[in-house]
Design a protein around this motif. Structure first.
Motif, short mmCIF file in Angstrom:
data_model
loop_
_atom_site.label_atom_id
_atom_site.label_comp_id
_atom_site.label_asym_id
_atom_site.label_seq_id
_atom_site.Cartn_x
_atom_site.Cartn_y
_atom_site.Cartn_z
N ALA A 588 35.05 -61.84 18.58
CA ALA A 588 34.22 -61.22 17.55
C ALA A 588 32.95 -60.65 18.17
CB ALA A 588 33.88 -62.23 16.46
N TYR A 589 32.34 -61.40 19.09
CA TYR A 589 31.15 -60.88 19.78
C TYR A 589 31.52 -59.63 20.59
CZ TYR A 589 28.79 -65.28 18.68
OH TYR A 589 28.22 -66.34 18.02
N TYR A 590 32.65 -59.70 21.27
CA TYR A 590 33.09 -58.54 22.07
C TYR A 590 33.31 -57.31 21.19
CZ TYR A 590 36.26 -55.54 24.71
OH TYR A 590 36.86 -54.46 25.31
N ASN A 591 34.07 -57.48 20.09
CA ASN A 591 34.33 -56.34 19.20
C ASN A 591 33.04 -55.80 18.59
OD1 ASN A 591 37.03 -56.53 19.73
ND2 ASN A 591 37.68 -56.83 17.61
N ARG A 592 32.12 -56.71 18.24
CA ARG A 592 30.86 -56.24 17.68
C ARG A 592 30.05 -55.49 18.75
NH1 ARG A 592 26.76 -60.42 14.79
NH2 ARG A 592 26.26 -60.89 16.97
N GLY A 593 30.15 -55.92 19.98
CA GLY A 593 29.51 -55.18 21.06
C GLY A 593 30.07 -53.78 21.16
N ASN A 610 26.69 -60.30 26.45
CA ASN A 610 26.13 -61.47 27.13
C ASN A 610 26.65 -62.77 26.50
OD1 ASN A 610 24.61 -59.83 28.80
ND2 ASN A 610 22.72 -60.02 27.59
N LYS A 611 26.68 -62.79 25.16
CA LYS A 611 27.15 -63.99 24.46
C LYS A 611 28.64 -64.22 24.73
CE LYS A 611 26.90 -67.49 21.62
NZ LYS A 611 26.16 -68.72 21.97
N ALA A 612 29.41 -63.14 24.73
CA ALA A 612 30.84 -63.26 25.01
C ALA A 612 31.07 -63.84 26.40
CB ALA A 612 31.51 -61.89 24.88
N ILE A 613 30.30 -63.37 27.39
CA ILE A 613 30.46 -63.86 28.76
C ILE A 613 29.95 -65.30 28.87
CG2 ILE A 613 29.61 -63.53 31.12
CD1 ILE A 613 29.74 -60.46 30.48
N GLU A 614 28.92 -65.63 28.09
CA GLU A 614 28.43 -67.02 28.07
C GLU A 614 29.52 -67.96 27.56
OE1 GLU A 614 25.48 -69.57 25.20
OE2 GLU A 614 24.76 -67.60 25.84
N LEU A 615 30.27 -67.51 26.55
CA LEU A 615 31.36 -68.33 26.00
C LEU A 615 32.57 -68.36 26.91
CD1 LEU A 615 31.13 -67.17 22.27
CD2 LEU A 615 30.57 -69.45 23.14
N ASP A 616 32.80 -67.28 27.65
CA ASP A 616 33.96 -67.19 28.55
C ASP A 616 33.55 -66.39 29.77
OD1 ASP A 616 36.31 -66.86 29.89
OD2 ASP A 616 37.38 -65.82 28.27
N ASN A 617 33.24 -67.09 30.86
CA ASN A 617 32.74 -66.39 32.04
C ASN A 617 33.84 -65.72 32.86
OD1 ASN A 617 33.93 -68.59 33.24
ND2 ASN A 617 32.05 -69.42 34.12
N ALA A 620 37.00 -60.48 31.47
CA ALA A 620 36.93 -59.25 32.27
C ALA A 620 36.50 -58.05 31.44
CB ALA A 620 38.29 -58.97 32.92
N ASP A 621 37.04 -57.93 30.22
CA ASP A 621 36.74 -56.76 29.39
C ASP A 621 35.26 -56.69 29.04
OD1 ASP A 621 39.71 -55.84 28.42
OD2 ASP A 621 39.55 -58.00 28.64
N ALA A 622 34.65 -57.85 28.81
CA ALA A 622 33.22 -57.87 28.48
C ALA A 622 32.38 -57.47 29.69
CB ALA A 622 32.82 -59.26 27.98
N TYR A 623 32.76 -57.94 30.88
CA TYR A 623 32.05 -57.51 32.09
C TYR A 623 32.16 -55.99 32.26
CZ TYR A 623 31.41 -62.27 33.95
OH TYR A 623 31.01 -63.57 34.16
N TYR A 624 33.34 -55.47 32.03
CA TYR A 624 33.58 -54.04 32.21
C TYR A 624 32.70 -53.22 31.27
CZ TYR A 624 36.33 -49.71 32.72
OH TYR A 624 36.74 -48.42 32.96
N ASN A 625 32.73 -53.56 29.99
CA ASN A 625 31.96 -52.79 29.00
C ASN A 625 30.45 -52.97 29.20
OD1 ASN A 625 34.42 -52.05 28.05
ND2 ASN A 625 34.23 -52.99 26.04
#
Length: 666
Positions: A588-593, A610-617, A620-625
């Protein structure tokens, strides 16, 4: 059965199955175009069939069905449908375009030329039409006309890089190397981040025997497109000409890591391995070549030589005999077979071969000219002169077919230019298998829902959705009937509405899916999956409205309102609610981002990533975006660090972007 279901879906009341004209054709067309836009081609054809059955006089459904068939490689079917569309409306430019591409794929270049000429009368500055027209001229070897048309393209669009690249090739056909080099230099000057510009000039240097310069340009092409097997194959050739056999072999290894079925890569690596004494692995390469082309006599003969060297004399004799049956005048074959026969004790066979060699030598002394190898270090793939069996293979120059632009919906101008974020995550029953990057997305609340077994299939969290097969489409139409009956019995059950919403979503009926999701939320305001799915479907509806105008027929859907930033507010609100209900739901954080990025609220998007990566380090998709946003905001060092992490976690396209933003400029 499907037709009956469609009446239930689009009219909302039961009507006789024979009353085709009573279906809401506008609505069915919209859903069909939804399916087409999101690459669900089999499903889209079924919807367009319904419209054609109801209103066979319309051009649109034939055109769109043709476009779907073209994407399924049914080129004769696509051509027929476009012809039907043009009979009903001869002024549709895109129907000529799609029919032209379908004819190209059937090697009917004259027919394609006619289509592009007709379309250009209606739209004289359409670069895509000019592009394919020129390539057809080149296939027909009408290089003079092609050159004039390329001049026209450059006059219309002076910064269209592909026109210069095509003119490089066409100028070479006209023996005008000076013009070719000027165009290659100009293409690099205009677009130094396009690997094709460097590859084109590199191959031009190769033709002029400037192998060091060729290697340099091809190295730049590789830096910009790491997963391009062809660039490694070409650089291997430049290195081979400079006697850098180890470097060439390394390039063939890299090319085959990317494209394990590359024919030329295996053949040439086999030759180089033989030259450096790596005989057993060279045999493996030639075994592959022969699995693809069993009648490739040069590969058979080279394998025979290697079998001979490794002590497999009977295998060698078998290979030599195969070649000699096809080429009975090939003297080297008799010479090597005679030696192998002696090693196996077949003295009679050896003497027969030696006699044939002696007789041929006497014929030469008496004036008969033997077939000899050429002086070139390489040979064309189509070369059948067995005396060239030791030479490195190069592709034939006259094959341009792979350069045709077949992605009709994409603008040719956008090739290798757009840098797009990783897509939104969805809740679905299906996902596309990725052989390179395999991941399992998990969230306990979704797993709990699956364990309750209240849905017909296991719910997956994925941003790699796949199209449905025809059988799956039928299953979901049937499931809609089943869920409808359940809703009638228990109209307050949120899961029944949610399950039917997923069925509607999978058959691309977004409007009905949204209605069911609204009902599910009314029945159970805590059902977070309904908010999450509603946000995704709302996003897809907006993307469909924003789609490239070239996807449409002329003047179609002009009534669609322009998409504004405020239209994304409801999507954000739904994702806010998901996070309120499930604060640890990383997707949900990722999609909202992603949504905040579309709304140009970049700092808020960064906070969500940042929150998405905090929850799951390891996300990969969050790092990319997040990396893309940092680069957009000018924070290149942070952006490249994030993209590097994304690449490490399996999104290999990140490396190409890193190269673009770290490559030095002159």
């Amino acid at each position: 059965m499907i037709k009956k279901l469609l009446y239930l879906l689009y009219i909302g009341v039961l009507v006789p199955v024979t009353a085709f004209a009573q279906i809401n054709t506008d609505r069915v067309m919209t859903i069909g175009k939804n399916a087409l836009y999101f690459e669900d081609y089999v499903l889209s054809i079924q919807y367009f069939n319904q419209v054609i059955n109801a209103k066979p006089y319309l051009a649109d459904p034939y055109f769109y069905r043709g476009l779907a068939k073209m994407n399924l490689d049914d080129y004769p079917g696509a051509e027929r449908d476009c012809s039907e569309a043009l009979e009903r409306n001869p002024f549709v430019v895109n129907a000529y375009q799609v029919r032209g591409i379908s004819r190209i794929r059937q090697k009917n270049y004259k027919g394609a030329i006619e289509d592009y000429q007709r379309a250009l009368k209606l739209d004289p500055e359409n670069i895509s039409l000019w592009h394919n027209l020129v390539l057809c001229r080149m296939q027909e070897k009408d290089y003079t006309t092609a050159q004039a048309e390329l001049d026209t393209i450059i006059r219309i669009s002076p910064r269209y890089t592909d026109a210069y690249l095509m003119r490089v090739e066409n100028s070479l056909k006209l023996k005008d190397t000076l013009q070719a080099m000027n165009d290659a230099d100009r293409a690099i000057e205009m677009d130094r981040y396009n690997p094709d510009t460097w590859s084109s000039r590199g191959m031009l240097f190769m033709m002029r025997s400037q192998y060091k310069d060729a290697e340099s340009d091809l190295t730049e092409a590789i830096r910009l497109s790491l997963r391009n097997a062809g660039a490694y194959i070409n650089r291997a050739l430049a290195r081979y000409y400079q006697n850098n056999l180890r470097g060439a072999m390394s390039d063939y290894d890299l090319a085959l890591d990317i494209d394990r079925n590359n024919f030329i890569g295996h053949y040439n690596r086999g030759l180089l391995r033989a030259q450096v004494g790596d005989d057993n692995r060279a045999i493996e390469d030639f075994d592959f070549v022969l699995s693809v082309e069993p009648d490739n006599m040069m590969a058979v003969f080279n394998r025979g030589l290697l079998r001979d060297k490794t002590g497999d004399f009977r295998g060698a004799i078998s290979d030599y005999s195969t070649v000699l049956a096809e080429y009975p005048d090939f003297l080297a074959g008799y010479q090597y077979r005679s030696q192998a026969r002696r090693k196996t004790g077949d003295l009679k066979g050896a003497e027969e071969d030696e006699f044939k060699v002696l007789k041929a030598q006497l014929d030469i002394q008496n004036g008969k000219k033997p077939s000899t190898a050429s002086n070139e270090k390489t040979r064309k793939k189509s070369d059948k002169n067995m005396n060239n069996y030791r030479k490195i293979m190069v592709a034939d120059n006259d094959s341009n077919e792979d350069k045709y632009k077949t992605d009709y919906r994409g603008r040719v101008q956008d090739k290798d230019v757009n840098i797009l974020p990783q897509p939104m995550f969805a809740l679905s029953y299906y996902e596309r298998i990725d052989d390179v990057r395999r991941q399992v997305n998990f969230f306990k609340a979704v797993d709990d829902l699956n364990n309750r077994q209240v849905l017909p299939h296991r719910l997956l969290i994925t941003n790699n959705e796949t199209s449905l097969t025809e059988e799956q489409v039928k299953q979901h139409f049937a499931s809609i009937d089943t869920r409808t009956a359940e809703i009638v019995k228990d109209p307050k059950n949120a899961i029944h509405y949610y399950a039917r919403a997923l069925d509607f979503y999978l058959v691309q009926d977004f409007d009905n899916a949204m209605q069911d999701l609204d009902s599910a939320i009314v029945c159970d305001p805590t059902l977070f999956t309904a908010y999450f799915s509603r946000a995704l479907i709302s996003y897809k509806q907006l993307e469909f409205r924003k789609r490239d105008r070239k996807f449409e027929l002329d003047n179609v859907d002009e009534k669609l309102p322009q998409v504004r930033t405020i239209d994304y507010t409801r999507i954000r609100e739904d994702l806010d609610k998901v996070i309120e209900l499930q604060p640890d739901f990383v997707y949900a954080y990722y999609n909202r981002g992603n949504i905040l990025t579309v709304m140009k609220d970049y700092h808020a998007a960064l906070a969500d990533y940042n929150k998405a990566i905090e929850l799951d380090n390891h996300f990969a998709d969050a790092y990319y975006n997040r990396g893309l946003i940092h680069i957009f905001l000018g924070n290149n060092r942070q952006g490249i660090s994030d993209l590097s992490k994304a690449g490490e976690l399996g999104i290999f396209s990140a490396y190409n972007i890193i190269k673009r933003f770290t490559m030095p400029t002159e």
